[in-house]
Motif scaffolding. Structure first.
Motif, PDB file in Angstrom:
ATOM      1  N   THR A  20      10.794  22.786   7.066  1.00 52.42           N
ATOM      2  CA  THR A  20       9.874  21.739   6.621  1.00 52.42           C
ATOM      3  C   THR A  20       8.450  22.084   7.046  1.00 52.42           C
ATOM      4  OG1 THR A  20      11.582  20.032   6.814  1.00 52.42           O
ATOM      5  CG2 THR A  20       9.291  19.300   6.772  1.00 52.42           C
ATOM      6  N   ALA A  21       7.544  22.063   6.071  1.00 55.13           N
ATOM      7  CA  ALA A  21       6.122  22.208   6.353  1.00 55.13           C
ATOM      8  C   ALA A  21       5.452  20.901   5.947  1.00 55.13           C
ATOM      9  CB  ALA A  21       5.541  23.383   5.589  1.00 55.13           C
ATOM     10  N   SER A  22       5.270  19.999   6.909  1.00 56.50           N
ATOM     11  CA  SER A  22       4.749  18.662   6.611  1.00 56.50           C
ATOM     12  C   SER A  22       3.296  18.477   7.020  1.00 56.50           C
ATOM     13  CB  SER A  22       5.611  17.602   7.296  1.00 56.50           C
ATOM     14  OG  SER A  22       5.672  17.815   8.696  1.00 56.50           O
ATOM     15  N   GLY A  23       2.750  19.383   7.816  1.00 58.62           N
ATOM     16  CA  GLY A  23       1.352  19.277   8.214  1.00 58.62           C
ATOM     17  C   GLY A  23       0.432  19.868   7.162  1.00 58.62           C
ATOM     18  N   SER A  24      -0.760  19.337   7.075  1.00 51.94           N
ATOM     19  CA  SER A  24      -1.733  19.862   6.127  1.00 51.94           C
ATOM     20  C   SER A  24      -2.046  21.319   6.454  1.00 51.94           C
ATOM     21  CB  SER A  24      -3.014  19.028   6.175  1.00 51.94           C
ATOM     22  OG  SER A  24      -3.995  19.552   5.314  1.00 51.94           O
ATOM     23  N   THR A  49       0.843  -1.190   0.000  1.00 52.48           N
ATOM     24  CA  THR A  49       0.000   0.000   0.000  1.00 52.48           C
ATOM     25  C   THR A  49       0.882   1.245   0.000  1.00 52.48           C
ATOM     26  OG1 THR A  49      -0.118  -0.028   2.420  1.00 52.48           O
ATOM     27  CG2 THR A  49      -1.869  -1.162   1.206  1.00 52.48           C
ATOM     28  N   ALA A  50       0.418   2.272  -0.707  1.00 60.39           N
ATOM     29  CA  ALA A  50       1.206   3.492  -0.835  1.00 60.39           C
ATOM     30  C   ALA A  50       0.328   4.699  -0.584  1.00 60.39           C
ATOM     31  CB  ALA A  50       1.844   3.568  -2.222  1.00 60.39           C
ATOM     32  N   GLU A  51       0.980   5.815  -0.206  1.00 60.19           N
ATOM     33  CA  GLU A  51       0.282   7.070   0.052  1.00 60.19           C
ATOM     34  C   GLU A  51       0.961   8.169  -0.748  1.00 60.19           C
ATOM     35  OE1 GLU A  51      -0.255  10.254   3.729  1.00 60.19           O
ATOM     36  OE2 GLU A  51       0.154   8.133   4.155  1.00 60.19           O
ATOM     37  N   CYS A  52       0.164   8.913  -1.500  1.00 62.43           N
ATOM     38  CA  CYS A  52       0.700   9.993  -2.317  1.00 62.43           C
ATOM     39  C   CYS A  52       0.529  11.324  -1.600  1.00 62.43           C
ATOM     40  CB  CYS A  52      -0.008  10.047  -3.675  1.00 62.43           C
ATOM     41  SG  CYS A  52       0.213   8.556  -4.678  1.00 62.43           S
ATOM     42  N   GLY A  53       1.381  12.239  -1.903  1.00 62.67           N
ATOM     43  CA  GLY A  53       1.270  13.564  -1.322  1.00 62.67           C
ATOM     44  C   GLY A  53       2.041  14.564  -2.133  1.00 62.67           C
ATOM     45  N   VAL A  54       2.042  15.806  -1.610  1.00 67.59           N
ATOM     46  CA  VAL A  54       2.760  16.873  -2.292  1.00 67.59           C
ATOM     47  C   VAL A  54       4.104  17.056  -1.612  1.00 67.59           C
ATOM     48  CG1 VAL A  54       2.729  19.302  -2.929  1.00 67.59           C
ATOM     49  CG2 VAL A  54       0.604  17.998  -2.892  1.00 67.59           C
ATOM     50  N   THR A  55       5.163  16.964  -2.335  1.00 71.10           N
ATOM     51  CA  THR A  55       6.487  17.201  -1.776  1.00 71.10           C
ATOM     52  C   THR A  55       7.252  18.109  -2.716  1.00 71.10           C
ATOM     53  OG1 THR A  55       6.573  15.094  -0.626  1.00 71.10           O
ATOM     54  CG2 THR A  55       8.667  16.191  -1.023  1.00 71.10           C
ATOM     55  N   THR A  56       7.681  19.237  -2.179  1.00 70.98           N
ATOM     56  CA  THR A  56       8.479  20.172  -2.965  1.00 70.98           C
ATOM     57  C   THR A  56       9.786  20.408  -2.230  1.00 70.98           C
ATOM     58  OG1 THR A  56       6.511  21.272  -3.784  1.00 70.98           O
ATOM     59  CG2 THR A  56       8.581  22.475  -3.961  1.00 70.98           C
ATOM     60  N   TRP A  57      10.869  20.271  -2.954  1.00 63.88           N
ATOM     61  CA  TRP A  57      12.199  20.535  -2.388  1.00 63.88           C
ATOM     62  C   TRP A  57      12.878  21.519  -3.305  1.00 63.88           C
ATOM     63  CZ3 TRP A  57      17.169  18.095  -4.024  1.00 63.88           C
ATOM     64  CH2 TRP A  57      18.245  18.491  -3.206  1.00 63.88           C
ATOM     65  N   ASP A  58      13.278  22.673  -2.759  1.00 56.80           N
ATOM     66  CA  ASP A  58      13.797  23.689  -3.663  1.00 56.80           C
ATOM     67  C   ASP A  58      15.193  23.380  -4.167  1.00 56.80           C
ATOM     68  OD1 ASP A  58      15.451  24.336  -1.517  1.00 56.80           O
ATOM     69  OD2 ASP A  58      14.279  26.064  -0.907  1.00 56.80           O
ATOM     70  N   GLY A  59      15.893  22.421  -3.516  1.00 55.53           N
ATOM     71  CA  GLY A  59      17.201  22.022  -4.015  1.00 55.53           C
ATOM     72  C   GLY A  59      18.304  23.015  -3.766  1.00 55.53           C
ATOM     73  N   ILE A  60      17.961  24.226  -3.331  1.00 50.15           N
ATOM     74  CA  ILE A  60      18.973  25.257  -3.081  1.00 50.15           C
ATOM     75  C   ILE A  60      19.068  25.538  -1.589  1.00 50.15           C
ATOM     76  CG2 ILE A  60      19.638  27.653  -3.531  1.00 50.15           C
ATOM     77  CD1 ILE A  60      18.161  27.432  -6.184  1.00 50.15           C
ATOM     78  N   ASN A  61      17.917  25.859  -0.978  1.00 53.90           N
ATOM     79  CA  ASN A  61      17.886  26.163   0.457  1.00 53.90           C
ATOM     80  C   ASN A  61      17.417  24.989   1.296  1.00 53.90           C
ATOM     81  OD1 ASN A  61      18.697  28.849   0.053  1.00 53.90           O
ATOM     82  ND2 ASN A  61      16.607  29.459  -0.437  1.00 53.90           N
ATOM     83  N   ASN A  62      17.173  23.843   0.645  1.00 54.49           N
ATOM     84  CA  ASN A  62      16.776  22.618   1.343  1.00 54.49           C
ATOM     85  C   ASN A  62      15.459  22.760   2.094  1.00 54.49           C
ATOM     86  OD1 ASN A  62      19.069  21.072   0.572  1.00 54.49           O
ATOM     87  ND2 ASN A  62      20.281  22.081   2.170  1.00 54.49           N
ATOM     88  N   ASN A  63      14.570  23.610   1.599  1.00 53.75           N
ATOM     89  CA  ASN A  63      13.240  23.701   2.185  1.00 53.75           C
ATOM     90  C   ASN A  63      12.353  22.610   1.594  1.00 53.75           C
ATOM     91  OD1 ASN A  63      13.684  26.013   3.819  1.00 53.75           O
ATOM     92  ND2 ASN A  63      13.535  27.315   2.005  1.00 53.75           N
ATOM     93  N   VAL A  64      11.540  21.974   2.460  1.00 53.88           N
ATOM     94  CA  VAL A  64      10.697  20.867   2.024  1.00 53.88           C
ATOM     95  C   VAL A  64       9.242  21.169   2.353  1.00 53.88           C
ATOM     96  CG1 VAL A  64      10.176  18.418   2.304  1.00 53.88           C
ATOM     97  CG2 VAL A  64      12.551  19.189   2.307  1.00 53.88           C
TER      98      VAL A  64
END
Length: 589
Positions: free
Chosen positions: A304-308, A274-289
């Motif tokens: 990191t902003a991981s909460g809805s 089983t898998a769960e999809c979500g939104v993940t953005t990593w800017d690759g420069i400042n390491n913000n997720v």
């Protein structure tokens, strides 16, 4: 035996100096007294180290270290000195208390002093040597020539060529290389070659291994420990014979049938497939997720902003993992509670529901609807809450922590921890000031709570009302005798407050009776301390006047009685003299 009373700890300091910070031996000076004064003689003293001001500690019977007994201690004029050593491990930085027992040398039972004495901070600082040293060394001042290579590893600078690996790291940072061991993973690459018909094409690859019969594999038996290396090949099973029923999902990953839609990525894949999809953005420069639904990271680095619906506005190494949680900035802050907020600062944690930390350092808003601010202000978190940042190592409260509690702590470097729900707690070493205006006067020494009206609470616990003549107007004289009569007519009873029965019984009037008799104040359901004190003073004056009048009347009555008595005595003397004269005349021949 005689009962000896503990008077005071005069000193409790580390012995030695300089590099002897790790020595746990300290000098203890005390004083023994009995009812008649200081005692002298030889006594046995027993010392026990505790982790609390009262009660027993469940280590080594009664204390956190084995008790120390000094026999035959010489006491002169009540004074004595002994050396104590409970060992380095007994002082970890936590508060310690010393329990003392005494008896005459070699006889009787030990008698414990009523209270334990807190151990001075010097003993708890024996583990702070490294921290003190680190703070005294300027940044970038320790180079390769300044370190002890037997104790400190220099920066590793050596590398190994392809095919070799680091086998030894030397004290100077260099490395020794050795041939790399065979890899447990065999990587097979396809290649182009000459096919049997002489044309160019792919060359077939054949792998062989020991045979295993598919029917011998029970359901869920195919795990990493069930088969030898290389035991499974395509020749061992018919197509599809090893299906999900044959595999141990604790060891073998099932096929993942889920396909995430555009703009989404896998956030979690379970062993069962089983898998769960979500939104993940990593800017690759400042390491913000950004991994939460509708979450936002506005700037900063390594946030990191991981909460809805969570938001991190900036700063570094901040995390908003709670649903709709917010971290506005700062560093190393973590808002994990739903609707939790941290405005900034560093090492702050907001783990409670709708909890808030208003900046500062190392604070914890652990209870639902709680608020913490300042330095090391701690609201106890819930019993099952996952703890982060400033909430780590904080004692637990109830299921929801200390809900509704506000804690403010000043700059002192010590935890200030709540003890219950719906509390308002303030630690302010410089005092507290209340005003209705916009100007703040300095708080005089000796005052804990000060107000612009002049009323204040002293550090000794005495409430003082403002009562200067310049603060008052519309003066009117009182008749102390009338006040006394009203006081004598006022009902006095004992009672308890309905909402505070635990406070015990009180004695005095009720506000309604007081207001009806004296008409003081603007309400009939309260009594001002100034009014109560003023009525008492007027009643005392009335009583004094009444006694003075009674004494004057008694004095006048006594004076009149005295005058009458003197007149009676004078008349009596005259009659006696006349009788004596008559007797003399009759006796003459």
């Amino acid at each position: 035996m005689k009962r000896y009373l503990y008077a005071a700890v005069l000193a409790a300091t580390l012995s030695g100096g300089g590099t002897a910070l790790a020595d746990s031996t300290f000098s203890y000076q005390g004083r023994l007294e009995q009812a008649s004064g200081p005692v002298s003689g030889s006594f046995d003293l027993r010392f026990t180290l505790y982790g609390s001001a009262s009660g027993n500690d469940p280590v080594n019977g009664t204390g956190i270290a084995n008790p120390l007994t000094h026999s035959g201690v010489s006491v002169a004029g009540g004074q004595f000195t002994v050396m104590l050593d409970f060992g380095d491990a007994a002082f970890t930085g936590a508060q310690r208390w010393l329990g003392v027992e005494v008896r005459p040398a070699g006889s009787g039972s030990f008698v414990a002093f009523t209270q334990r004495q807190p151990v001075t901070p010097a003993l708890n600082a024996i583990h702070a040597e490294d921290a003190a040293l680190a703070q005294s060394v300027p940044d970038n001042s320790v180079g390769a020539t300044a370190i002890d290579t037997a104790q400190v590893q220099r920066r590793i600078s050596g590398t190994c060529p392809i095919g070799q690996a680091i086998a030894t790291v030397n004290a100077d940072g260099g490395v020794a290389c050795a041939p790399a061991p065979p890899s447990d993973i065999i990587r097979v690459r396809g290649r182009k070659g000459i096919v049997g018909d002489g044309t160019s094409g792919s060359v077939a690859l054949s792998l062989e291994a020991d045979a295993i019969i598919a029917s011998q594999i029970a359901n869920n038996a195919v795990g990493t420990a069930a088969l030898a290396d290389g035991a499974i090949t395509t020749a061992k099973f018919a197509d599809g014979s090893v299906n999900h029923l044959k595999t141990d999902t604790g060891q073998v990953q099932r096929r993942v049938p889920t396909t995430c839609p555009e703009g989404r990525v896998f956030r979690r894949i379970a062993l069962g497939g089983t898998a769960e999809c979500g939104v993940t953005t990593w800017d690759g420069i400042n390491n913000n997720v950004i991994s939460g639904e509708n979450a936002t990271v506005s700037g900063g680095a390594s946030n990191t902003a991981s909460g809805s619906g969570s938001v991190v506005s900036g700063g570094v190494f901040n995390t908003a993992s709670g649903t709709y949680a917010t971290v506005s900035g700062g560093a190393l802050n973590h808002a994990s509670g739903q609707y939790a907020t941290i405005t900034g600062g560093s090492l702050n944690g907001a783990t409670g529901y709708a909890a808030s930390v208003l900046g500062g350092f190392d604070n914890c808003a652990g209870g639902s609807y709680s608020l913490a601010m300042g330095r090391r202000a701690k609201v106890r978190p819930g019993s099952s809450t996952t703890l982060y940042a400033g909430c780590l190592d904080v004692p637990r409260g109830g299921a929801n922590g200390d809900s509704g509690t506000f804690v403010f702590a000043d700059s002192q470097d010590a935890d200030f921890v709540s003890t219950g729900t719906n509390q308002f707690l303030v630690r302010a070493q410089g005092g507290v000031y209340f005003t209705k205006g916009d100007s703040i006067a300095s708080i005089p020494a000796g005052r804990f709570i000060n107000t612009e009206t002049g009323a204040h609470l002293t550090t000794g616990g005495t409430w003082t009302n403002a009562s200067s003549r310049v603060l008052k107007t519309a003066f009117a004289a009182v008749q102390p005798g009338q006040v006394l009569d009203k006081v004598l007519a006022m009902p006095l009873t004992t009672w308890e407050y309905i909402k505070a029965p635990e406070a015990g019984r009180h004695l005095g009037p009720v506000a309604e009776d007081f207001h009806a008799l004296f008409g003081l104040g603007d309400r009939d359901d309260e009594i001002s301390t100034s009014d109560a004190g003023g009525v008492a003073l007027a009643a005392i004056q009335g009583l004094a006047q009444r006694q003075e009048a009674e004494l004057e009347a008694l004095s006048q009555q006594a004076g009149e009685a005295q005058r009458r008595l003197r007149a009676d005595i004078a008349a009596l003397r005259t009659r006696i003299a006349a009788l004596q004269q008559d007797d003399t005349t009759e006796a003459t021949p």
